[in-house]
Design a protein around this motif. Structure first.
Motif, PDB file in Angstrom:
ATOM      1  N   LEU A 102       0.822  -1.215   0.000  1.00  0.00           N
ATOM      2  CA  LEU A 102       0.000   0.000   0.000  1.00  0.00           C
ATOM      3  C   LEU A 102       0.855   1.264   0.000  1.00  0.00           C
ATOM      4  O   LEU A 102       0.372   2.342  -0.340  1.00  0.00           O
ATOM      5  CB  LEU A 102      -0.934   0.009   1.210  1.00  0.00           C
ATOM      6  N   GLY A 103       2.124   1.135   0.370  1.00  0.00           N
ATOM      7  CA  GLY A 103       3.011   2.290   0.374  1.00  0.00           C
ATOM      8  C   GLY A 103       3.511   2.678  -0.997  1.00  0.00           C
ATOM      9  O   GLY A 103       4.126   3.734  -1.162  1.00  0.00           O
ATOM     10  N   LYS A 104       3.259   1.834  -1.995  1.00  0.00           N
ATOM     11  CA  LYS A 104       3.696   2.127  -3.360  1.00  0.00           C
ATOM     12  C   LYS A 104       2.709   3.025  -4.106  1.00  0.00           C
ATOM     13  O   LYS A 104       2.988   3.493  -5.204  1.00  0.00           O
ATOM     14  CB  LYS A 104       3.899   0.822  -4.123  1.00  0.00           C
ATOM     15  N   ASP A 105       1.534   3.213  -3.520  1.00  0.00           N
ATOM     16  CA  ASP A 105       0.497   4.024  -4.148  1.00  0.00           C
ATOM     17  C   ASP A 105       0.732   5.503  -3.816  1.00  0.00           C
ATOM     18  O   ASP A 105       1.597   5.857  -3.014  1.00  0.00           O
ATOM     19  CB  ASP A 105      -0.873   3.553  -3.637  1.00  0.00           C
ATOM     20  N   HIS A 106      -0.061   6.365  -4.440  1.00  0.00           N
ATOM     21  CA  HIS A 106      -0.007   7.805  -4.161  1.00  0.00           C
ATOM     22  C   HIS A 106      -1.434   8.243  -3.824  1.00  0.00           C
ATOM     23  O   HIS A 106      -2.154   8.755  -4.679  1.00  0.00           O
ATOM     24  CB  HIS A 106       0.520   8.571  -5.376  1.00  0.00           C
ATOM     25  N   PRO A 107      -1.864   8.045  -2.567  1.00  0.00           N
ATOM     26  CA  PRO A 107      -3.260   8.288  -2.212  1.00  0.00           C
ATOM     27  C   PRO A 107      -3.576   9.758  -1.971  1.00  0.00           C
ATOM     28  O   PRO A 107      -2.673  10.603  -1.866  1.00  0.00           O
ATOM     29  CB  PRO A 107      -3.424   7.494  -0.913  1.00  0.00           C
ATOM     30  N   HIS A 108      -4.850  10.035  -1.852  1.00  0.00           N
ATOM     31  CA  HIS A 108      -5.347  11.340  -1.405  1.00  0.00           C
ATOM     32  C   HIS A 108      -4.944  11.497   0.070  1.00  0.00           C
ATOM     33  O   HIS A 108      -5.022  10.540   0.839  1.00  0.00           O
ATOM     34  CB  HIS A 108      -6.872  11.346  -1.553  1.00  0.00           C
ATOM     35  N   PRO A 109      -4.524  12.693   0.493  1.00  0.00           N
ATOM     36  CA  PRO A 109      -4.141  12.870   1.907  1.00  0.00           C
ATOM     37  C   PRO A 109      -5.264  12.586   2.893  1.00  0.00           C
ATOM     38  O   PRO A 109      -5.000  12.355   4.078  1.00  0.00           O
ATOM     39  CB  PRO A 109      -3.683  14.332   1.979  1.00  0.00           C
ATOM     40  N   ARG A 110      -6.509  12.556   2.433  1.00  0.00           N
ATOM     41  CA  ARG A 110      -7.630  12.253   3.326  1.00  0.00           C
ATOM     42  C   ARG A 110      -7.505  10.861   3.939  1.00  0.00           C
ATOM     43  O   ARG A 110      -8.102  10.584   4.987  1.00  0.00           O
ATOM     44  CB  ARG A 110      -8.950  12.390   2.569  1.00  0.00           C
ATOM     45  N   ALA A 111      -6.754   9.961   3.299  1.00  0.00           N
ATOM     46  CA  ALA A 111      -6.560   8.621   3.850  1.00  0.00           C
ATOM     47  C   ALA A 111      -5.837   8.673   5.190  1.00  0.00           C
ATOM     48  O   ALA A 111      -6.020   7.793   6.035  1.00  0.00           O
ATOM     49  CB  ALA A 111      -5.767   7.751   2.866  1.00  0.00           C
ATOM     50  N   TYR A 112      -5.012   9.692   5.394  1.00  0.00           N
ATOM     51  CA  TYR A 112      -4.210   9.827   6.607  1.00  0.00           C
ATOM     52  C   TYR A 112      -4.701  10.917   7.557  1.00  0.00           C
ATOM     53  O   TYR A 112      -4.307  10.922   8.723  1.00  0.00           O
ATOM     54  CB  TYR A 112      -2.762  10.153   6.236  1.00  0.00           C
TER      55      TYR A 112
END
Length: 521
Positions: free
Chosen positions: A412-422
């Motif tokens: 999951l660390g290889k993705d580039h998520p929306h900051p809302r995930a954190y």
């Protein structure tokens, strides 16, 4: 037993805070009292010093997509570190189960799960989830898109009478296996091809089982008022309890509709026709890049999209139509990518990429999508900060991240998520407090309001006999660190998290002790 001693207790009900102690026995709260009194403990009890910190109920994320990733990263790092102890999954019409026929999971889920994707029914998924022992509780909804693709497939047509009955039976089975209700994503494949009558028919099944309904409406922009009317008519026809997901007015030309939107929803709430809405604390939406393809090019979902992009003539037509659109490419940022050639684009807008390229928007988009197997993520900066403040000024708006859990490591660390995930909870708290709401009012919206709205029993409050879902946090340090350019950063301030009487996270470390549950109505 575990005693949380000397913290500022904000119990989630909106009542004034007080300094005191919380005693946990097993998975329940045994007692609460002010510091002027003393709770009975024994030498064997563990004492957690909460002096100077807030002790509140664990936060509830009202709109999430962690169904698949709870199996991959059961520590739920991005959620636990912002104080989330319960998630409402299966949103926007896409759930982890049931999965039959042509049904395929979202491309990112399927790619990461790989051979671990062994289930078909919701009951089978529950067995896999129980074996994974997630750190957070999950409330699992059943997605309309998942049902439709299981029965009808991805064809752009109306369901037949027989197909409608099969969807209803499959929904009924899933509800009996623990589904909380029905969700829709009526802008996505294949839900966009459904008639209002199809959705009403399924909502009647959910209502008969005491289930709830949450909807990513048919429009959040040009036809948002008509889309709200569709939801209201569904509730009138079915009697189901309904929530409008991630409330927004998308597109600059629609920002002026916010007052009419809020008035329409509040009128429906006053008549008992809507529960309310949730919203993440950012002005950029996050979804898949293939949503910018013309409607005809999206039909049939990922495999069909890839075939069209591989056809020279069809690809040229797609490029032409994308170039002819009036989209503002400075508001479209590339998110998660899969092909190495696309990695440099993550965190950059399409307009920024085009400045160093001689290509057109259509050529760039189709090239990125084809290399990524149509799995590219994207952020759309099409919302108004002023409107977000108006939305958050309504006490019936609760936090929903609209995000899967993430981790800064592993697959999951290889993705580039929306900051809302954190950072949904820390940002929600900051923004709502800035509008003048008290600590107690804000925390209630993050806890008991959501629990009461969706019938989640004995959670969202610090009271005797409630489940021991607690978060101990420093208000001054409770801040977002994740950004659109560098999203894999935990929010600050959370000192300790307890779920069902077990501590999965404490003093910056994941303990490996996980006691999250699949919740049932």
């Amino acid at each position: 037993m575990i005693l949380f001693k000397g913290g500022t207790i904000i119990d989630g009900t909106g009542k004034p805070a007080f300094v005191g102690d919380v005693l946990v026995d097993g998975d329940k709260i045994k007692d609460i009292c002010p510091s002027s009194l003393h709770l009975g403990t024994t030498p064997d009890d563990e004492i957690v010093d909460a002096t100077g910190a807030i002790v509140s109920p664990g936060f509830i994320d009202a709109h999430t997509h962690s169904d698949a990733y709870l199996v991959i990263e059961p520590d739920a790092p991005s959620k636990i570190t912002q104080g989330i102890t319960t998630e409402l999954n299966g949103q926007c019409g896409g759930s982890i189960a049931p999965r039959y026929g042509e049904a395929r999971l979202s491309s990112d889920w399927a790619a990461i799960l790989g051979p671990r994707l062994t289930w078909r029914s919701l009951a089978e998924y529950r067995e896999v989830l129980a074996a994974a022992k997630p750190a957070v509780n999950t409330v699992q909804f059943v997605g309309h898109n998942t049902l439709r693709s299981s029965v009808v497939g991805y064809a752009g047509r109306v369901a037949t009478s027989d197909e409608q009955k099969k969807m209803e039976r499959l929904l009924e089975q899933s509800l009996d296996e623990g589904g909380w209700g029905l969700t829709t994503g009526l802008v996505y494949q294949p839900g966009k091809y459904s008639t209002p009558e199809e959705v009403v028919s399924l909502a009647k099944v959910a209502a008969a089982k005491g289930g709830y309904y949450a909807t990513h409406m048919r429009s959040e922009g040009d036809r948002i008022l008509e889309a709200i009317d569709e939801v209201i008519e569904l509730v009138k026809a079915t009697g189901i309890k309904a929530e409008i997901s991630h409330l927004k007015t998308s597109g600059r030309k629609n920002w002026n509709k916010i007052d009419a939107v809020l008035a329409k929803i509040e009128d429906a709430m006053s008549q008992g026709l809507l529960l309310g809405s949730d919203r993440y604390p950012y002005c950029a939406a996050g979804t898949d890049l293939d949503i910018v393809l013309p409607d005809w090019a999206q039909e049939g979902a990922t495999l069909a999209e890839m075939e069209r992009l591989g056809d020279v003539g069809l690809r040229a037509r797609i490029i032409e139509e994308i170039n002819a659109s009036d989209r503002d490419w400075s508001e479209v940022m590339i998110g998660g990518t899969w092909a190495e050639v696309n990695k440099p684009f993550s965190g950059k807008t399409v307009a920024e990429i085009l400045q160093t390229s001689s290509t057109t928007p259509g050529e760039l988009i189709t090239t990125i999508l084809f290399a990524d197997g149509c799995k590219t993520g994207v952020f759309f900066f099409g919302m108004s900060e002023e409107n977000l403040a108006k939305i958050y000024s309504r006490p019936w708006i609760v936090p929903g991240s609209d995000a899967s859990l993430r981790a800064p490591w592993g697959p999951l660390g290889k993705d580039h998520p929306h900051p809302r995930a954190y950072a949904t909870m820390s940002e929600f708290y900051r923004r709502v407090r800035a509008l003048g709401f008290s600590r107690e009012e804000t925390i209630a919206r993050m806890t008991s309001v959501i629990a009461d709205r969706f019938g989640i029993k004995n959670r969202g409050r610090i009271e005797k006999g409630a489940y021991a879902d607690l978060v101990i946090w420093d208000e001054a340090e409770f801040k977002a660190k994740a950004t659109f350019v560098n999203p894999h950063q935990f929010s600050g301030g959370v000192k300790c998290v307890m779920v069902n009487g077990t501590i999965p996270y404490r003093d910056g470390k994941f303990t490996g002790n996980r006691a999250g549950r699949f919740l049932e109505r």
